[in-house]
Design a protein around this motif. Structure first.
Motif, PDB file in Angstrom:
ATOM      1  N   PHE A   1       0.762  -1.187  -0.030  1.00 12.30           N
ATOM      2  CA  PHE A   1       0.207  -0.031   0.028  1.00 12.30           C
ATOM      3  C   PHE A   1       0.993   1.292  -0.123  1.00 12.30           C
ATOM      4  O   PHE A   1       0.324   2.211   0.156  1.00 12.30           O
ATOM      5  CB  PHE A   1      -1.149   0.093   1.336  1.00 12.30           C
ATOM      6  CG  PHE A   1      -2.121  -0.977   1.077  1.00 12.30           C
ATOM      7  CD1 PHE A   1      -3.164  -0.550  -0.018  1.00 12.30           C
ATOM      8  CD2 PHE A   1      -1.808  -2.443   1.422  1.00 12.30           C
ATOM      9  CE1 PHE A   1      -4.149  -1.624  -0.265  1.00 12.30           C
ATOM     10  CE2 PHE A   1      -2.912  -3.386   0.923  1.00 12.30           C
ATOM     11  CZ  PHE A   1      -4.038  -3.053   0.314  1.00 12.30           C
TER      12      PHE A   1
ATOM     13  N   LYS B   1       2.623   3.915  -2.164  1.00  9.65           N
ATOM     14  CA  LYS B   1       2.209   4.589  -3.195  1.00  9.65           C
ATOM     15  C   LYS B   1       3.091   4.823  -4.265  1.00  9.65           C
ATOM     16  O   LYS B   1       4.244   5.331  -3.862  1.00  9.65           O
ATOM     17  CB  LYS B   1       1.347   5.978  -2.844  1.00  9.65           C
ATOM     18  CG  LYS B   1       0.172   6.181  -2.344  1.00  9.65           C
ATOM     19  CD  LYS B   1      -1.049   6.098  -2.993  1.00  9.65           C
ATOM     20  CE  LYS B   1      -2.397   6.101  -2.163  1.00  9.65           C
ATOM     21  NZ  LYS B   1      -3.297   7.239  -2.368  1.00  9.65           N
TER      22      LYS B   1
ATOM     23  N   TYR C   1      -1.730   2.610  -5.546  1.00  6.05           N
ATOM     24  CA  TYR C   1      -0.996   1.647  -4.491  1.00  6.05           C
ATOM     25  C   TYR C   1      -0.152   0.703  -5.244  1.00  6.05           C
ATOM     26  O   TYR C   1      -0.467   0.275  -6.371  1.00  6.05           O
ATOM     27  CB  TYR C   1      -2.012   0.838  -3.917  1.00  6.05           C
ATOM     28  CG  TYR C   1      -3.095   1.622  -2.712  1.00  6.05           C
ATOM     29  CD1 TYR C   1      -2.389   2.305  -1.738  1.00  6.05           C
ATOM     30  CD2 TYR C   1      -4.375   1.786  -2.828  1.00  6.05           C
ATOM     31  CE1 TYR C   1      -3.008   2.795  -0.793  1.00  6.05           C
ATOM     32  CE2 TYR C   1      -5.166   2.424  -2.026  1.00  6.05           C
ATOM     33  CZ  TYR C   1      -4.355   3.089  -0.786  1.00  6.05           C
ATOM     34  OH  TYR C   1      -5.040   3.730   0.108  1.00  6.05           O
TER      35      TYR C   1
ATOM     36  N   HIS D   1      -5.475  -0.064   3.734  1.00  7.29           N
ATOM     37  CA  HIS D   1      -6.421   0.547   2.742  1.00  7.29           C
ATOM     38  C   HIS D   1      -7.670   1.101   3.500  1.00  7.29           C
ATOM     39  O   HIS D   1      -8.055   1.985   3.265  1.00  7.29           O
ATOM     40  CB  HIS D   1      -6.787  -0.238   1.453  1.00  7.29           C
ATOM     41  CG  HIS D   1      -7.990   0.359   0.699  1.00  7.29           C
ATOM     42  ND1 HIS D   1      -7.735   1.462  -0.099  1.00  7.29           N
ATOM     43  CD2 HIS D   1      -9.204  -0.051   0.555  1.00  7.29           C
ATOM     44  CE1 HIS D   1      -9.183   1.748  -0.616  1.00  7.29           C
ATOM     45  NE2 HIS D   1      -9.768   0.839  -0.277  1.00  7.29           N
TER      46      HIS D   1
END
Length: 193
Positions: A62, A64, A69, A96
């Motif tokens: 997760f 970025k 993602y 998330h």
């Protein structure tokens, strides 16, 4: 890869899983693009042998990459016929916030759902919490944490998952590993599982 994967065929396995990435291979590092190419290559070999390759996520996917993602980048880069997902709903929730959203996003690509629960005081999203400290995040039996397991199980059925896999990383709640397993089993039985 053919030699290793053919042994899984001999054993009668249908699925093989990329279970984890070393620190240097994770999305925050320089090697992730190469890792995705390697996963695609392994997926090609698995497909040729009649196996399905899956990726088991943790929290670090997760991270970025641009505005996406890394987990989404992986599934956009490696096609579904070469890579399916074994979503770990605990880490999706930590990373998330909604495991069911991700399960639905990968409907048709999620034959295995990995269920694990956790508890964390305060914020628990990947970018906001130092959840790796034991006093901050505790992995718990199914139904004893923050993951909406009823919704997860309903969604697993809705998307046609073939298997739901229960995991308890370490004993929790001051109980033994077997006592934790019993709590998970008993909780699942209350739902008819």
């Amino acid at each position: 890869p053919e030699g290793v994967l053919s042994q899984y065929v001999t054993l009668g396995c249908k699925y093989v899983v990329v279970p984890y990435l070393a620190d240097e291979d994770r999305p925050s590092g320089d090697r992730f693009d190469e890792v995705m190419k390697d996963i695609a290559m392994i997926g090609e070999v698995a497909k040729k042998l009649g196996l399905t390759l899956l990726y088991h996520n943790h929290d670090f996917e997760f991270y970025k990459r641009g505005d996406k993602y890394a987990l989404d980048v992986l599934y956009e880069t490696v096609p579904a016929d070469l890579l399916q997902t074994e979503l770990d709903v605990c880490w999706v929730t930590v990373g998330h916030g909604s495991a069911t959203d991700f399960m639905k996003k990968y409907d048709g690509r999620c034959p295995l759902v990995h269920i694990k629960d956790f508890y964390c005081k305060g914020e628990y999203l990947y970018e906001k919490c130092d959840y790796k400290r034991a006093e901050t995040l505790e992995l718990r039996p199914i139904g004893y944490g923050r993951v909406d397991m009823t919704a997860v199980l309903d969604t697993a059925e809705e998307i046609g998952a073939k298997w739901v896999i229960v995991e308890q990383d370490a004993p929790s709640l001051g109980l033994s590993a077997l006592e934790n397993a019993k709590l998970s089993r008993d909780w699942l039985r209350t739902l008819g599982w």
